[in-house]
Scaffold this motif. Structure first.
Motif, short mmCIF file in Angstrom:
data_model
loop_
_atom_site.label_atom_id
_atom_site.label_comp_id
_atom_site.label_asym_id
_atom_site.label_seq_id
_atom_site.Cartn_x
_atom_site.Cartn_y
_atom_site.Cartn_z
N LYS A 10 3.35 -15.69 19.67
CA LYS A 10 2.31 -15.50 20.69
C LYS A 10 1.07 -14.80 20.12
O LYS A 10 0.30 -14.19 20.85
CB LYS A 10 2.85 -14.68 21.88
CG LYS A 10 4.10 -15.24 22.50
CD LYS A 10 3.91 -16.66 23.00
CE LYS A 10 5.17 -17.23 23.63
NZ LYS A 10 5.01 -18.65 24.02
N ARG A 11 0.88 -14.93 18.83
CA ARG A 11 -0.30 -14.34 18.18
C ARG A 11 -1.38 -15.40 18.07
O ARG A 11 -1.12 -16.53 17.66
CB ARG A 11 0.08 -13.83 16.79
CG ARG A 11 -1.07 -13.27 15.97
CD ARG A 11 -0.56 -12.72 14.64
NE ARG A 11 -1.66 -12.34 13.76
CZ ARG A 11 -2.24 -13.17 12.91
NH1 ARG A 11 -1.83 -14.42 12.80
NH2 ARG A 11 -3.23 -12.75 12.14
N LEU A 12 -2.61 -15.04 18.45
CA LEU A 12 -3.72 -15.98 18.39
C LEU A 12 -4.07 -16.28 16.94
O LEU A 12 -4.23 -15.36 16.13
CB LEU A 12 -4.94 -15.41 19.11
CG LEU A 12 -6.17 -16.33 19.19
CD1 LEU A 12 -5.88 -17.55 20.06
CD2 LEU A 12 -7.38 -15.56 19.75
N ALA A 13 -4.16 -17.55 16.60
CA ALA A 13 -4.51 -17.96 15.24
C ALA A 13 -5.48 -19.13 15.33
O ALA A 13 -5.75 -19.66 16.41
CB ALA A 13 -3.24 -18.36 14.47
N GLU A 40 -15.63 -12.46 15.02
CA GLU A 40 -15.18 -11.30 14.25
C GLU A 40 -13.87 -10.76 14.78
O GLU A 40 -13.02 -10.30 14.01
CB GLU A 40 -16.25 -10.20 14.29
CG GLU A 40 -17.50 -10.51 13.49
CD GLU A 40 -18.53 -11.28 14.30
OE1 GLU A 40 -18.19 -11.79 15.38
OE2 GLU A 40 -19.69 -11.37 13.85
N ASP A 41 -13.68 -10.79 16.11
CA ASP A 41 -12.41 -10.34 16.69
C ASP A 41 -11.27 -11.25 16.29
O ASP A 41 -10.15 -10.79 16.03
CB ASP A 41 -12.52 -10.29 18.22
CG ASP A 41 -13.57 -9.30 18.70
OD1 ASP A 41 -13.57 -8.16 18.19
OD2 ASP A 41 -14.39 -9.67 19.55
N LEU A 42 -11.56 -12.54 16.20
CA LEU A 42 -10.53 -13.49 15.82
C LEU A 42 -10.06 -13.26 14.39
O LEU A 42 -8.86 -13.16 14.13
CB LEU A 42 -11.07 -14.93 15.97
CG LEU A 42 -10.17 -16.05 15.45
CD1 LEU A 42 -8.89 -16.15 16.29
CD2 LEU A 42 -10.92 -17.39 15.48
N VAL A 43 -11.00 -13.15 13.46
CA VAL A 43 -10.62 -13.04 12.05
C VAL A 43 -10.04 -11.66 11.73
O VAL A 43 -9.24 -11.52 10.79
CB VAL A 43 -11.80 -13.36 11.12
CG1 VAL A 43 -12.27 -14.77 11.33
CG2 VAL A 43 -12.94 -12.38 11.31
N ASP A 74 -16.12 -21.43 22.66
CA ASP A 74 -17.34 -21.24 21.88
C ASP A 74 -17.58 -19.82 21.41
O ASP A 74 -18.20 -19.59 20.37
CB ASP A 74 -18.57 -21.74 22.66
CG ASP A 74 -18.75 -21.03 24.01
OD1 ASP A 74 -17.86 -20.24 24.40
OD2 ASP A 74 -19.77 -21.29 24.68
N THR A 75 -17.08 -18.83 22.14
CA THR A 75 -17.36 -17.44 21.76
C THR A 75 -16.76 -17.06 20.41
O THR A 75 -17.31 -16.22 19.70
CB THR A 75 -16.81 -16.46 22.82
OG1 THR A 75 -15.39 -16.66 22.93
CG2 THR A 75 -17.46 -16.69 24.16
#
Length: 937
Positions: A10-13, A40-43, A74-75
């Motif tokens: 359940k970790r966003l990748a 930036e939050d994603l990486v 898109d964000t």
């Protein structure tokens, strides 16, 4: 195209599908708020507490309900610091929405109380001969639906029209209906014809009709009113934030008239068939210099030999504006001539410009993080098949350059392409540099003639002057310098004063400038600058503050996102607009950035020195850079690469005793970014920075402070990665000893330092010492952090590696298999730690003779590393090395030899010819080649 997914934990990748078949995906349409989940939050795996993350979760969960693994938002799916990627995304957006399996519209301003949520369908209602279902209690939310902000935004127009399936959801994630069931309401709200909503060909609707669909819609950036229509009119175009709405709409019209085909662009593709990579718009006020332009055009593209020309002259005389006009004339004259502009203010800006060109041209290898992009561009443009091109080097000559004068020229010459169809133009104030670059092919820019200067002044002034004698006197005082004329005219226009009044102001400032400000820059530029700046301080404090801030960073390519104050001031005057109006900045419209002329930059710094405020503002710049400078996560490369020149500039100024925590932290981030950037030739620069930080922290904080220990550990890592094992060991031992005493034996930082020392022992073949340390770390982490904590798993993997090197295959295999299973489940199959476990388990299989199992794991690991980390990332090269050995063991000698050759060459290029890993690959290669010769004999 980068797509999101939630892994088994359940970790966003995310996965980048550029150049590959894109799987079915869902896409989100929404309106932006102030707390969005960003790239930036994603990486960096942060931002889960942001309000915007709720939308990410909603989209992923709804996609899963619709049996879709991947989704796009898109964000966070666009790296906006990567100009090529952002340009590609804007041009591809319509097709991305059109190709989506599902489009979910999240309406944050439409709410349905739980008791009034749609529960089903109760009646049928006939609208325009289409049977639709109307949900119960629709009347309770339909009013807010019709007033939703989503229908007023510019970008949502294409998000409504492009997808075949559009579903609307309330704030509570409750489905309101879709584009079919809500067709009549949508038609009444937007006035878009039903046929267009149903997916009818857009070509069936006139240009006027399609433009009317945008009426009443708004965008945050005024240019987006044009850019958001790209897909609606089936064209492609460059984006240039800062050019203004009217110019953007005009360019959109030009592309529509050309009939530019609309296609999905690769990140590196250009919107026109002939690249024109120039960061500035044409100067519509350019006058004169016709003889120099004619001379330049006469020197270019004549005969069979490549041409190199240098334009030289004092600062402010108009060299850059001359060559800018030249580029646009070359574009008009030679339709198939590619034009590239490289600002050469320092080695970092030089590298960034080359990297941008390599990416835009899609040069093979541009995305290899260890590749020398300057060499790639040089080799590519040297091919005659590339066609005709013009390359412009706009050189900033100043004391801030890493290399100045002749040595700067030598560093440029090394990367200049050579082609009979190419031409290179340089601008420089230094004649020695001009001679070194272009020999005797030099165009000297003389003082502007009086009549031309008069025409220029007339063009720049809003109100024509009726005082020709005063104008002549003013131009003489301004030394006929274009930059001074432009700044003077800007002040006169803004303040609505006479030329005579400006002459008086100039006289008042002259003595002060000579005495206090302008010791290094031309007096006249400093004078016009000071007149305008003093007025700006009174009228627009925010603009003045922005200018003072920019004086403390590199003057080239200053991202708007770096400025600490960009909102309008109390009077509603836009700060950047004020700076532009006073001709203090030049907009890089394609990059959402600004340039400051060298003399404006220098005058501002000199004023700060006079005010004894330079240190204070330099600290403001350092603090701001520390706020925005990212960590060394691989996904942050685009951002740190654009910020590196600014961090270096800010850090390069300071007096002894001014070292504070912010400065040291920025220096540390700067060093780590240099080290992680993939350009290992810059290790020495990173090493010097880390040593500087370490010594400063020792002096200021003490030798045993945690921050000092971190600096020591960073330096040890640099030594370790260069194969300098003894130096790394000595530092690691110091850190371990001090950490145990200061922080405690079980502190996470202490355990990390012990693990680092163990890895140093391991790389020296000191297995017993490494094993004892790794067992200690693993057991402590299990007890303190838990058995499935990533740090515990890393210790387990390191211990397994030691076991296998000791020949304890059973123990190693058990540990690695457990490790791989947990990593895959907890972190995901593409996480670097998972890939390391995969490689280690494959190595165990190989050493036990299980060639097939080893090959399967290594091939999978190599494919993922190449895609996620890059083809020349050290981990990818290790994977190549390992797979080559496995192929050799399976009897695939020819394949193994070729792969090892590629690996050895890449390691030499990336790590250096004398790195232990490089030498190991070459040793294996030579042995295998020797075997081939013996067999052939």
């Amino acid at each position: 195209m980068r797509l999101l997914y939630f892994n088994s934990s359940k970790r966003l990748a995310s996965t980048d599908f550029s150049g590959k078949t894109v799987p079915p995906y869902a896409i989100l349409s929404h309106t932006w708020d102030g707390d969005e989940f960003l790239f930036e939050d994603l990486v960096n795996d942060t931002g889960k507490t942001k309000a915007g993350y709720e939308k990410i979760q909603f989209c992923g969960e709804q996609a899963a309900r619709d049996n879709l693994q991947y989704f796009w938002v898109d964000t966070c799916c666009i790296d906006k610091w990567n100009i090529c990627e952002l340009s590609n995304a804007i041009n591809s957006m319509f097709l991305w929405y059109r190709n989506a399996a599902k489009c979910y519209v999240y309406l944050s301003d439409v709410s349905i109380p739980v008791t009034e949520a749609p529960r089903g369908w109760t009646l049928r209602k006939r609208i325009t001969s289409v049977t639709v279902r109307v949900p119960r209690h629709q009347s309770t939310w339909e009013a807010s639906f019709r007033k939703s902000r989503w229908f007023t935004r510019g970008w949502t127009l294409q998000e409504l029209i492009a997808p075949a399936s559009v579903e609307f959801f309330s704030l509570e994630r409750r489905r309101l209906g879709d584009k079919e069931t809500l067709e009549q309401q949508i038609h009444e709200i937007t006035r878009i014809p039903v046929e267009a909503l149903r997916g009818g060909p857009l070509e069936d609707f006139s240009v006027q009709d399609r433009r009317a669909w945008m009426v009443g819609r708004q965008t945050t950036q005024e240019e987006d009113l044009a850019y958001s229509l790209i897909g609606i009119f089936s064209v492609s175009m460059d984006f240039r934030y800062g050019e203004g709405k009217e110019r953007a709409l005009s360019r959109l019209q030009e592309e529509m008239e050309k009939g530019t085909p609309y296609t999905i662009l690769n990140y590196s593709a250009t919107v026109n068939t002939t690249p024109f990579i120039v960061p500035f718009d044409r100067n519509t006020r350019f006058v004169g210099r016709e003889s120099q332009l004619a001379e330049l055009e006469g020197k270019l593209f004549v005969g069979a030999l490549p041409t190199k020309v240098a334009i030289t002259g004092p600062g402010g005389i108009g060299k850059t504006q001359l060559v800018l006009e030249l580029t646009y004339r070359i574009r008009e004259r030679f339709k198939n001539c590619s034009v590239f502009w490289i600002p050469a203010s320092n080695i970092e800006s030089l590298h960034q410009a080359y990297a941008y060109i390599a990416q835009r041209l899609n040069i093979p290898g541009w995305d290899d993080e260890k590749a020398d992009v300057k060499e790639l561009v040089q080799l590519y443009l040297s091919k005659e098949s590339v066609g005709q091109w013009l390359l412009v080097f706009d050189i900033t000559d100043d004391a801030i350059l890493e290399t100045t004068g002749l040595s700067q020229a030598v560093s440029l010459i090394k990367y200049l392409p050579v082609s009979n169809q190419g031409a290179i133009v340089f601008t420089t104030t230094d004649r020695k540099t001009a001679v070194a670059l272009a020999l005797q092919n030099i165009v000297e820019l003389p003082e502007m003639e009086q009549d031309i200067a008069q025409r220029m002044l007339e063009m720049c002034l809003i109100s024509p002057t009726n005082e020709p004698e005063v104008a002549d006197l003013l131009l003489k005082e301004l030394a006929y310098l274009p930059l001074a004329i432009v700044q003077a005219a800007a002040y006169i226009n803004i303040n609505k004063i006479t030329l005579r009044k400006y002459l008086l102001l100039l006289a008042e400032q002259k003595e002060e400038v000579v005495d206090h400000i302008s010791k290094e820059s031309e007096n006249v530029i400093a004078s016009t600058w000071l007149i305008s700046f003093e007025q700006m301080r009174r009228q627009d404090t925010l603009a003045a503050h922005d200018l003072l801030f920019m004086a403390c960073v590199d003057p080239t390519d200053i991202p708007l996102a770096l400025l600490p104050m960009t909102s309008p001031c109390e009077k509603g005057i836009d700060a950047i607009g004020t700076l532009d109006a006073y001709s203090f900045v030049t907009k890089r419209t394609a990059q959402s950035a600004l340039d400051i002329h060298r003399l404006v930059h220098l005058s501002t710094r000199n004023w700060l020195k006079k005010q004894e405020s330079l240190s204070e503002w330099n600290q403001v710049a350092i603090t701001r850079l520390l706020e925005v400078f990212p960590d060394d996560n691989h996904g942050n490369r685009s951002k740190w690469r654009r910020l590196l020149p600014h961090a270096k500039f800010a850090l390069s100024f300071g007096l002894p005793g001014q070292e504070n925590e912010a400065r040291m932290n920025l220096a540390c981030k700067h060093a780590v970014a240099l080290f992680s950037d993939g350009r290992f030739r810059r290790w020495k620069e990173a090493e010097d920075l880390v040593i500087q930080v370490m010594e400063t922290r020792k002096r200021v904080l003490g030798a045993e402070h945690p921050s000092t220990l971190t600096s020591m550990a960073n330096l040890a890592s640099i030594f370790w990665n260069q194969g300098r094992w003894k130096e790394a060991e000595d530092l690691d031992m110091q850190v371990v000893k001090t950490s145990k005493r200061v922080l405690g034996a079980e502190h996470p930082s202490t355990l990390i330092s012990i693990a680092n020392l163990a890895s140093t022992y391991r790389n020296q073949g000191r297995w017993k010492e490494a094993k004892d340390l790794e067992v200690q770390v693993m057991e402590t982490r299990k007890r303190v952090l838990g058995a499935e904590h990533p740090s515990t798993l890393i210790s387990m993997a390191n211990l397994a590696l030691i076991y296998q090197n000791q020949g304890c295959w059973k123990e190693a295999k058990e540990l690695q298999a457990i490790n791989l299973e947990i990593f895959s489940r907890v972190l995901g199959k593409e996480h670097p730690s998972t890939l390391t476990s995969m490689a280690n388990l494959a190595l165990i299989y190989r050493n036990q003779g299980y060639w097939k199992e080893a090959e399967e794991l290594e091939a999978t690991e190599l494919e993922i590393c190449s895609r996620v980390l890059g083809k020349e990332h050290p981990s990818t090269l290790t994977g190549m090395n390992n797979l080559a050995f496995t192929w050799k063991g399976r009897g695939r000698d020819a394949d193994a030899l070729e792969l090892m050759k590629q690996c050895a060459e890449a390691r030499a290029r990336v790590l250096g010819a004398n790195h232990p890993y490089t030498l190991s690959s070459y040793t294996a290669l030579l042995e295998w080649q020797k075997e081939e010769l013996e067999i052939s004999a």
